[in-house]
Each structure stands twice: as structure tokens, then as C-alpha cells.
Design an enzyme around this catalytic site. Structure first.
Site, mmCIF file in Angstrom:
data_model
loop_
_atom_site.group_PDB
_atom_site.id
_atom_site.type_symbol
_atom_site.label_atom_id
_atom_site.label_comp_id
_atom_site.label_asym_id
_atom_site.label_seq_id
_atom_site.Cartn_x
_atom_site.Cartn_y
_atom_site.Cartn_z
ATOM 1 N N MET A 291 13.681 -6.871 2.679
ATOM 2 C CA MET A 291 12.238 -7.124 2.552
ATOM 3 C C MET A 291 11.563 -6.844 3.895
ATOM 4 O O MET A 291 11.833 -7.526 4.885
ATOM 5 C CB MET A 291 11.983 -8.567 2.106
ATOM 6 N N CYS B 241 9.775 1.889 -2.341
ATOM 7 C CA CYS B 241 8.596 1.333 -1.690
ATOM 8 C C CYS B 241 7.316 1.860 -2.354
ATOM 9 O O CYS B 241 7.098 3.066 -2.434
ATOM 10 C CB CYS B 241 8.591 1.672 -0.202
#
Ligand code: FMN
Length: 334
Positions: free
Chosen positions: A5, A88
Site C-alpha cells: 500500500m 494502480c
């Protein structure tokens, strides 16, 4: 597995994940663009400690040759796996042809995996979303091709890039992907409890689950998922973990960056009914780590003793490798 993350998976987070039983931890994505022109807007550089292994280091980029070179650097820094980010959804990243946008460019995606797999001896893994648009099933076409190109494992977060983090992860797609490939598939998305993990594993046939948001400020979720021990942490344990996290993160990022960075973690640690809400507000407005530490210890004096025990288990400082040509992008996500 502990999820990569951006803006979260600093070294203290990865180490904590390992202490609470994650079988594999992953760095947040590091940018290959830095190698070429070094002008990526950056949050800093990755530090790899000897106690983090097995560790996956995640790369994002769009040029097969540049990514292969970055993969070699990452392997030299001790990565046990090189993970490639095809998930992403952040526009600043997809606009450069990296992240989830590669799901719509299967030929380039394949060439990236091929180039990286040819450049390193450690396994190359890929993390992907279901596709770019809502309802897309692109992962089922691209996934098998990436395996053919050399991916040793696929992690699927079955949301579209367009969805970002809204709606639910559709693990029916994970089950379909498991049927299509003969490498391990990891299920990522909305794994928040042991019951949920078991249900997703049974339903999909995935080899493992990955835990992201549920572990933010909450390593105890990993313990519950792994062995069913759902005992709530004491206030002292919570504060001790937060103190260690703050201290280690400030060491990694420096006082100025570190103090800003850790602010979002206050709510994650102290929320969940553990401390009254105003306490978090009090911490957020403090400017120095020293003040934060003092305030936290005043709220739970017994935390000092727990912290001492945690510190005793840390490896000696300096036992680290710095990946200083691969910046951590400020534009992360997956
Ligand atoms: C703040 C944040 C940053 C993320 N950054 C990345 C990243 O750098 N690379 C990546 O592959 N996934 C990234 N993800 C996606 C997670 O790895 C994971 O797939 C997703 O959050 C779903 O899992 P969860 O429901 O357990 O959080 C990020 C997610 C969040 C919430």
C-alpha cells in the site's frame, strides 16, 4: 500476505506484519522512472532490513528495458520476489502508461513480464485489477498471457481501476482466474476476518489471501485471520505498537516527513473504539514526535514496558540496504 500500500507499507508496517504472522510482506510500489531521469516526485527511498524476508518489492513503470534494470537492482537489494504493479488506478500513474492502464495493453504488459523474468533469478509475480472499466473481465485474458510470459504467481484485486476502492471485490473472478492458470493465485480485496478469508479461499481455490486496509493500525487482524485469536489488544499494546511505528517511521523518513506521514495512522490505531475520538485530534495537531510520544505515554503509561519488549526484538540499526535510485512515488495506489 500483507498487501502493498503506497503511503502505508513503510518498513515499520512490513516488519510489524511479519511479527504478527504474515507469510510474505511487500513494499509499496517503487518507480522505475527514477532510474532514467530521477525527476519522479518522491516520498523517499526503500530501506530493506534483514528481518523482512521473505519480502516482495513491487515495481511500476511502462518500459520493459527500464523495468528489467530496476528488477536487477531490486534483486541485488535482497528482494525474494519482484512484483509488478498492473493495478494502480491513480491517474498520475496510468497517464504514464503504468499501473492498471497496462491491462489494456496486453502486448506491452507481456513484454514487461518477459523482460523482468529474463533479468532476475527470483520469481516474478504480478498484481492486477479486474480491468480498467467497470465490469471488465480483462484479467481473465491478460492473466494467462502473463503466466506464459513468465509470471510465477498472480494476485488479483477484482475491482476495476474505475472503481478505485468503492463497491466490493468480486471474487467470482478470482475463482475463474484460478481455473485458467496453473500458478498460485492470491486473492486481494475485502479480506477483513478469518471467516471471510476462509470463505474466499474455499470459494475461489486461491493459494493465499492478501490483507490490506484491515491491517492498517491493526496488526491484530492478521493474528485473528491466521489463528482465530480475536482477543482485542489492550490499550498498552495499542499504544506500544503505535509508539514503535512512529519512532521507526521517523527514523526511516526523517522527522519532518515522518511526523506528517504518521498522522493518518493515529486514527487507524486509536479508533476502532479503542480510545475516545478527541484523543486522535489532540495528537494530529502536535508538531514533533517528542510531544506525540509524551502524550501517548501519559494516556497509557504501561505501554513503556511493552515497547521495551518490542524494541528488544528489533535487529541492530544499520543492518539495511537502501534502494536509493528507485524512488517511492507520491502517486501510489492499487
Ligand atoms: C492506500 C492504499 C495504497 C495502495 N497502494 C498499492 C500499491 O502501491 N500497489 C499495489 O499493488 N496495490 C496497492 N493498493 C491495493 C492493495 O494492495 C489491495 O489490493 C486493495 O487495497 C484491496 O485489498 P483490501 O480490501 O484488503 O484493502 C493500495 C491500497 C490502498 C488502500
Amino acid at each position: 500476505m500483507l498487501a502493498p500500500m503506497a503511503g502505508v507499507s513503510v518498513q515499520a508496517f512490513r516488519r510489524q506484519g511479519r511479527r504478527y504472522g504474515a507469510g510474505l510482506v511487500c513494499s509499496e510500489m517503487v518507480s522505475c522512472a527514477g532510474i532514467d531521469h530521477g525527476n519522479e516526485r518522491t516520498l523517499g527511498y526503500l530501506r530493506v532490513g534483514s528481518d523482512e524476508h521473505p519480502l516482495a518489492i513491487q515495481l511500476f513503470g511502462s518500459e520493459p528495458g527500464v523495468m528489467a534494470e530496476a528488477a536487477r537492482m531490486v534483486e541485488a537489494a535482497g528482494a525474494d520476489l519482484v512484483d509488478v504493479n498492473f493495478g494502480c488506478p491513480v491517474r498520475k500513474v496510468t497517464r504514464t502508461g503504468a499501473g492498471a492502464s497496462l491491462l489494456d495493453e496486453p502486448d506491452r504488459a507481456r513484454r514487461i513480464v518477459q523482460a523482468i523474468a529474463g533479468a532476475v533469478t527470483v520469481p516474478v509475480t504480478v498484481k492486477l485489477r479486474r480491468g480498467v472499466e467497470d465490469g471488465a473481465r480483462t484479467c481473465l485474458e491478460v492473466g494467462p498471457e502473463l503466466v506464459e510470459a513468465g509470471a510465477a504467481s498472480l494476485t488479483l484485486h477484482p475491482r476495476s481501476a474505475q472503481q478505485m476502492y468503492t463497491g466490493e471485490a468480486d471474487h467470482a473472478l478470482t475463482a475463474e482466474l484460478v481455473e485458467l492458470v496453473d500458478v498460485p493465485v492470491v486473492a486481494s480485496g475485502d479480506i477483513t476476518s478469518r471467516a471471510r478469508a476462509q470463505a474466499v479461499l474455499a470459494w475461489t481455490g486461491a493459494a493465499a489471501v492478501m490483507v490490506g486496509r484491515a491491517a492498517q493500525g491493526n496488526p491484530w487482524a492478521l493474528r485473528e485471520i491466521l489463528d482465530g485469536d480475536g482477543t482485542a489488544p489492550t490499550r498498552e499494546e495499542v499504544v506500544a505498537e503505535l509508539l514503535l511505528f512512529v519512532r521507526e517511521t521517523v527514523r526511516e523518513l526523517g522527522e519532518r516527513r515522518g511526523t506528517g506521514f504518521v498522522k493518518k495512522f493515529y486514527g487507524w490505531y486509536l479508533g476502532r473504539g479503542r480510545f475516545p475520538k478527541p484523543f486522535k485530534q489532540e495528537l494530529v495537531v502536535l508538531d514533533s514526535t517528542e510531544e506525540v510520544v509524551t502524550r501517548l505515554l501519559a494516556a497509557a503509561p504501561g505501554a513503556a514496558e511493552v515497547l521495551e519488549r518490542l524494541e528488544a526484538e528489533l535487529p541492530a540499526a544499520g543492518d539495511e540496504i537502501l534502494l536509493d535510485r528507485l524512488p517511492i512515488s507520491i502517486y501510489g495506489g492499487g
